[in-house]
Design a protein around this motif. Structure first.
Motif, PDB file in Angstrom:
ATOM      1  N   SER A   1     -36.653  70.335  -4.688  1.00  0.00           N
ATOM      2  CA  SER A   1     -36.416  69.481  -5.845  1.00  0.00           C
ATOM      3  C   SER A   1     -37.727  68.961  -6.418  1.00  0.00           C
TER       4      SER A   1
ATOM      5  N   THR B   1     -37.333  66.617  -9.011  1.00  0.00           N
ATOM      6  CA  THR B   1     -36.925  65.341  -9.596  1.00  0.00           C
ATOM      7  C   THR B   1     -37.733  64.230  -8.937  1.00  0.00           C
TER       8      THR B   1
ATOM      9  N   ILE C   1     -29.181  60.711  -8.385  1.00  0.00           N
ATOM     10  CA  ILE C   1     -28.352  61.260  -9.451  1.00  0.00           C
ATOM     11  C   ILE C   1     -26.895  61.113  -9.028  1.00  0.00           C
TER      12      ILE C   1
ATOM     13  N   GLN D   1     -28.717  66.624  -5.140  1.00  0.00           N
ATOM     14  CA  GLN D   1     -28.841  66.469  -6.585  1.00  0.00           C
ATOM     15  C   GLN D   1     -27.883  67.392  -7.328  1.00  0.00           C
TER      16      GLN D   1
ATOM     17  N   GLU E   1     -31.474  61.876 -16.313  1.00  0.00           N
ATOM     18  CA  GLU E   1     -31.547  61.821 -14.847  1.00  0.00           C
ATOM     19  C   GLU E   1     -31.496  63.214 -14.225  1.00  0.00           C
ATOM     20  N   HIS E   2     -30.612  64.067 -14.731  1.00  0.00           N
ATOM     21  CA  HIS E   2     -30.424  65.368 -14.049  1.00  0.00           C
ATOM     22  C   HIS E   2     -31.069  66.531 -14.795  1.00  0.00           C
TER      23      HIS E   2
ATOM     24  N   ALA F   1     -33.686  68.229 -14.591  1.00  0.00           N
ATOM     25  CA  ALA F   1     -34.422  69.272 -13.872  1.00  0.00           C
ATOM     26  C   ALA F   1     -33.595  69.977 -12.806  1.00  0.00           C
ATOM     27  N   VAL F   2     -32.355  69.562 -12.579  1.00  0.00           N
ATOM     28  CA  VAL F   2     -31.599  70.107 -11.450  1.00  0.00           C
ATOM     29  C   VAL F   2     -31.311  71.593 -11.631  1.00  0.00           C
TER      30      VAL F   2
ATOM     31  N   ASP G   1     -34.509  73.619 -11.383  1.00  0.00           N
ATOM     32  CA  ASP G   1     -34.997  73.821 -10.018  1.00  0.00           C
ATOM     33  C   ASP G   1     -34.186  74.887  -9.287  1.00  0.00           C
TER      34      ASP G   1
ATOM     35  N   TRP H   1     -39.805  67.799 -16.067  1.00  0.00           N
ATOM     36  CA  TRP H   1     -40.411  66.490 -15.835  1.00  0.00           C
ATOM     37  C   TRP H   1     -41.859  66.407 -16.290  1.00  0.00           C
TER      38      TRP H   1
END
Length: 277
Positions: A3, A5, A11, A72, A169-170, A172-173, A176, A255
């Motif tokens: 991750s 984040t 998250i 996440q 908030e999410h 980049a999930v 990734d 990010w």
């Protein structure tokens, strides 16, 4: 790959009641039909789109070893599921006003069914990364530029701020997960081109349908003012071009657009505050 984040950024979904008016104000955004229907048109896309995002990430979940990224992913799925639920209710309010939401959803449903049947899981995930980039840069702008929601109905403005917060908030999930599964820069660039085209066409379809139902489709002042709001000197979309193009860079990561401060700033609006002793 693990991750990326920021550490400590949990998250998790928020179950909120937005108490949308019944009936919904027809031109809830500052009395302006163009602004209202741009947001309405985007909202109609979210229920099916977010279910697709969830499915595209789930296809690869078992290949993720990093426990933090796995957690996440659970948060990402939970948030997107709640977004879908709230926007389904929003869509019902639009139906009640006489807009043909089923017509607007039909083409998207067919296209997503085709994608899931015929395109590779890697490309499906790349498409999710691409649309997550679009929503992330719009979310950032919505939370920082008053022109996005100035004069809007308070309950609708709150719903959009909540959605923007969780998209941030999410953001980049899925990216990734894609880096673990593929990381192909060619797939990523192909996906952003396709996603930009279809998002634009789908949004325009919804916007023109709703303006037509309101008898305003051929009102040149509506289009003049609306396009100026989007693409004029201080247009809300014009300001996004640089951030949008970053996605095409070989070394891009969500990010790199560091807006963690916005998460903590807006969380206070949607999370219970501790009672004074």
């Amino acid at each position: 790959m693990s991750s990326t984040t920021p550490p400590g950024l949990e998250i998790r979904p928020r179950q909120l009641d937005f108490d949308l008016a019944q009936p919904l104000p027809r031109h809830w955004h500052s009395g302006d039909a163009f602004k209202t229907h741009l947001f309405n048109a985007m909202s109609v896309l979210f229920p099916d789109g977010e279910r697709f995002f969830i499915d595209s990430v789930r296809l690869h979940r078992e290949r993720i070893d990093d426990p933090l990224l796995k957690e996440q992913i659970r948060g990402f799925i939970g948030q997107e599921a709640h977004h879908s639920r709230e926007h389904l209710e929003y869509s019902q309010r639009l139906r009640d006003l006489g807009y043909d939401v089923d017509y607007l959803e039909r083409g998207l449903k067919r296209r997503l069914a085709f994608v899931q049947k015929h395109l590779s899981p890697q490309l499906q995930l790349a498409a999710t990364c691409a649309v997550e980039h679009l929503t992330a840069i719009m979310a950032h702008a919505l939370l920082t530029d008053a022109n996005w929601l100035d004069g809007a109905d308070p309950s609708l403005a709150r719903l959009w701020r909540w959605h923007a917060l969780e998209e941030t908030e999410h953001k980049a999930v899925a990216f990734d997960v894609f880096q673990v599964i593929s990381g192909s820069k060619w797939l990523r660039r192909r996906a952003i081109i396709q996603s930009t085209l279809f998002f634009t066409l789908d949004t325009l379809k919804g916007l023109t349908h709703m303006l037509k139902r309101d008898g305003l489709l051929w009102n040149w002042r509506v289009w003049r003012d609306g396009l100026t709001w989007l693409w004029g000197k201080n247009g809300i979309y014009r300001k996004l071009v640089g951030q949008y193009l970053d996605f095409y860079r070989s070394d891009f990561h969500p990010w790199q657009h560091d807006n963690l401060h916005l998460v903590y700033q807006y969380r206070a609006e949607f999370e219970p505050q501790p009672r004074a002793a």
